[in-house]
Design a protein around this motif. Sequence first.
Motif, PDB file in Angstrom:
ATOM      1  N   MET A   1      10.094  33.219   5.252  1.00 14.74           N
ATOM      2  CA  MET A   1       9.298  33.312   4.029  1.00 14.74           C
ATOM      3  C   MET A   1      10.166  33.730   2.850  1.00 14.74           C
ATOM      4  SD  MET A   1       5.469  33.824   4.590  1.00 14.74           S
ATOM      5  CE  MET A   1       5.162  35.563   4.571  1.00 14.74           C
ATOM      6  N   GLN A   2      11.047  34.678   3.089  1.00 12.88           N
ATOM      7  CA  GLN A   2      11.942  35.088   2.006  1.00 12.88           C
ATOM      8  C   GLN A   2      12.819  33.924   1.565  1.00 12.88           C
ATOM      9  OE1 GLN A   2      14.085  38.571   3.257  1.00 12.88           O
ATOM     10  NE2 GLN A   2      12.199  39.768   3.514  1.00 12.88           N
TER      11      GLN A   2
ATOM     12  N   CYS B   1      12.154  30.859   1.832  1.00 15.30           N
ATOM     13  CA  CYS B   1      11.312  29.886   1.139  1.00 15.30           C
ATOM     14  C   CYS B   1      11.123  30.278  -0.323  1.00 15.30           C
ATOM     15  CB  CYS B   1       9.949  29.783   1.821  1.00 15.30           C
ATOM     16  SG  CYS B   1       9.944  28.777   3.323  1.00 15.30           S
ATOM     17  N   SER B   2      11.008  31.567  -0.576  1.00 20.29           N
ATOM     18  CA  SER B   2      10.837  32.023  -1.952  1.00 20.29           C
ATOM     19  C   SER B   2      12.025  31.623  -2.815  1.00 20.29           C
ATOM     20  CB  SER B   2      10.688  33.552  -1.973  1.00 20.29           C
ATOM     21  OG  SER B   2       9.482  33.934  -1.350  1.00 20.29           O
TER      22      SER B   2
ATOM     23  N   PRO C   1      12.862  26.389  -3.015  1.00 26.71           N
ATOM     24  CA  PRO C   1      11.630  25.575  -3.057  1.00 26.71           C
ATOM     25  C   PRO C   1      11.698  24.386  -2.109  1.00 26.71           C
ATOM     26  CG  PRO C   1      12.377  26.123  -5.273  1.00 26.71           C
ATOM     27  CD  PRO C   1      13.453  26.589  -4.344  1.00 26.71           C
TER      28      PRO C   1
ATOM     29  N   MET D   1      10.681  25.547   1.278  1.00 29.34           N
ATOM     30  CA  MET D   1       9.239  25.767   1.368  1.00 29.34           C
ATOM     31  C   MET D   1       8.510  24.439   1.463  1.00 29.34           C
ATOM     32  SD  MET D   1       6.740  28.164  -0.877  1.00 29.34           S
ATOM     33  CE  MET D   1       7.189  27.593  -2.486  1.00 29.34           C
ATOM     34  N   ALA D   2       8.932  23.493   0.651  1.00 27.16           N
ATOM     35  CA  ALA D   2       8.294  22.173   0.713  1.00 27.16           C
ATOM     36  C   ALA D   2       8.446  21.578   2.099  1.00 27.16           C
ATOM     37  CB  ALA D   2       8.908  21.253  -0.345  1.00 27.16           C
TER      38      ALA D   2
ATOM     39  N   VAL E   1       8.782  23.171   4.989  1.00 27.48           N
ATOM     40  CA  VAL E   1       7.910  23.867   5.936  1.00 27.48           C
ATOM     41  C   VAL E   1       6.472  23.395   5.768  1.00 27.48           C
ATOM     42  CG1 VAL E   1       6.994  26.111   6.597  1.00 27.48           C
ATOM     43  CG2 VAL E   1       9.420  25.878   6.070  1.00 27.48           C
ATOM     44  N   HIS E   2       6.033  23.300   4.525  1.00 25.08           N
ATOM     45  CA  HIS E   2       4.670  22.831   4.286  1.00 25.08           C
ATOM     46  C   HIS E   2       4.484  21.422   4.823  1.00 25.08           C
ATOM     47  CE1 HIS E   2       3.841  25.798   0.736  1.00 25.08           C
ATOM     48  NE2 HIS E   2       4.112  26.394   1.890  1.00 25.08           N
ATOM     49  N   ARG E   3       5.523  20.603   4.639  1.00 27.09           N
ATOM     50  CA  ARG E   3       5.437  19.229   5.125  1.00 27.09           C
ATOM     51  C   ARG E   3       5.241  19.215   6.634  1.00 27.09           C
ATOM     52  NH1 ARG E   3       9.057  17.279   1.614  1.00 27.09           N
ATOM     53  NH2 ARG E   3      10.773  17.923   2.944  1.00 27.09           N
TER      54      ARG E   3
ATOM     55  N   MET F   1       3.932  21.580   8.532  1.00 26.51           N
ATOM     56  CA  MET F   1       2.591  22.050   8.889  1.00 26.51           C
ATOM     57  C   MET F   1       1.562  20.968   8.580  1.00 26.51           C
ATOM     58  SD  MET F   1       2.670  26.033   7.664  1.00 26.51           S
ATOM     59  CE  MET F   1       1.406  26.602   8.773  1.00 26.51           C
TER      60      MET F   1
END
Lengths: 255, 255
Positions: free
Chosen positions: A127-128, A130-131, A134, A137-138, A140-142, A144
């Motif tokens: 998470m850190q 990802c902060s 970007p 984070m994108a 990881v979201h992809r 999920m």
Amino acid sequence: MPSSNLSPLHLVHSNRAAPPPFSPGRGFDPVGDMLSLLAGRLAIRVQSVHAGDTLCCAGRPFGHLYVVNAGCFKTTSCAADGRHQVVALQFRGDWLGFDGIASGRYACDAVAMDVGEVWALRYEELMQACSCTPELMAGVHREMSLAIQRARDAMLSRCTLPATSRVAEFLAVWATSLAGRGQRAEQITLRLTRAEIGSHLGMTLESVSRSLASLVRGRLIRFTEQGRRVIYIPDLAALTAFGQSVTGDISSRAP
Amino acid sequence: MPSSNLSPLHLVHSNRAAPPPFSPGRGFDPVGDMLSLLAGRLAIRVQSVHAGDTLCCAGRPFGHLYVVNAGCFKTTSCAADGRHQVVALQFRGDWLGFDGIASGRYACDAVAMDVGEVWALRYEELMQACSCTPELMAGVHREMSLAIQRARDAMLSRCTLPATSRVAEFLAVWATSLAGRGQRAEQITLRLTRAEIGSHLGMTLESVSRSLASLVRGRLIRFTEQGRRVIYIPDLAALTAFGQSVTGDISSRAP
DNA sequence: CGCAGCATTGACGCCTGTCAATTTGAGTGG
DNA sequence: CCACTCAAATTGACAGGCGTCAATGCTGCG
């Protein structure tokens, strides 16, 4: 082949901790991109696994996510009353453990079906990272989002297709998954028993067996001399098409 | 009750854009927490909807996520060959549109089943806000994880339970969902036709009807004089228990 | 060699899908 | 207010797909 990398490598910070076991012919490699995005931005524990090893034990406190770098995994869900099911399969590039984020405990077992390697990531560190990144984070979201989409596709299949079509679709999806990762798709080695395949597809092991026999009769698949778990797919497109037909008619492709 | 807030409120930056339609008796309110976390950290378009309005049109370019603040939604998936299914239901606090992240296009329609209100968030802005607010990122991940977990639970149910148990579980989950949001759980108003329920549960509308009749005979539910879409649940625990039994025996609770 | 687990195949029965008739209920217009 | 219309829901009869049970074959291993 047995893995020689038994002691996990801690704190890998080079930009590429492990060479990908397969490199696609062209330069487009989303899995490698994701892995190199991870490497160098947070501590990664590279972990070798053998067939039968369990990564996310259902009920255990959640703490890590895992990215498959080699091998294949099955994810099994278990209800309180004992009903259980193989809910998904994962290959190189897929993530394990998303189900634990919400409740703080893993909801499924992830069991290796083969020798393989995963990258273990502490969720808090991820998470850190990802902060700060970007792009990460994108990514990881992809992943999920993909998991959600696959689960919905699976549900549609289980609810609208007859048994033989479900088996055909299962094989076709597996082969396509391998192909998308640069592996050969014309022959797949099932690392599941008929009972496990049945649990995944919502049918009995006998129905799986009969469906496979039916697909063989229809010339859509063939068993090889390597055993009844190795399946040769002469025409993946035809198998895929059959896997989407609501009528289990297998009259096509006469001998 | 009809909503009077027809013109969408743009760029709300107060720390609470809309009062929650229901406030639970105690101070514990995860939905409100999430909403207040969102408000003030990114632009939110508050959007009123009426029954039948479609939010994430399947195939359309992905751009927004939606948080349900009031009302209920059904998410419908559609395969290339026309097979389609109600894949999930969403209530206050649930998110819509996750399926579009991976591919860049929505994969499902989200249709309002009632008058309601959603908060529309631009995904790019949400990601930026997540970078600055770890709590928010954790919340988003929690919601996606929940979606994954629910999909797996649904698959287990579809694959291991007989028709009547699936219907019982469906009703119990719906009622429990409402109860968890502070609404009364002893009576639920189905805003789906029998055919839609059947598509969601992987059975025909006739089987849904027969299963409901069977549950009525077993005294686990009751129809009210408000119509056959309103279902009274005298004992939610009993209904939940029956919804987990693999034997469809409804001999319990003799008259 | 015998055992144990996995897979195949057949016979049979039940759950549930299919088809059809009927009833209920909601919406509309006279 | 009532008749009309149509979608939705219920109910029954029937059949087929698939689960259940059982016997047999196959393979790897102690």
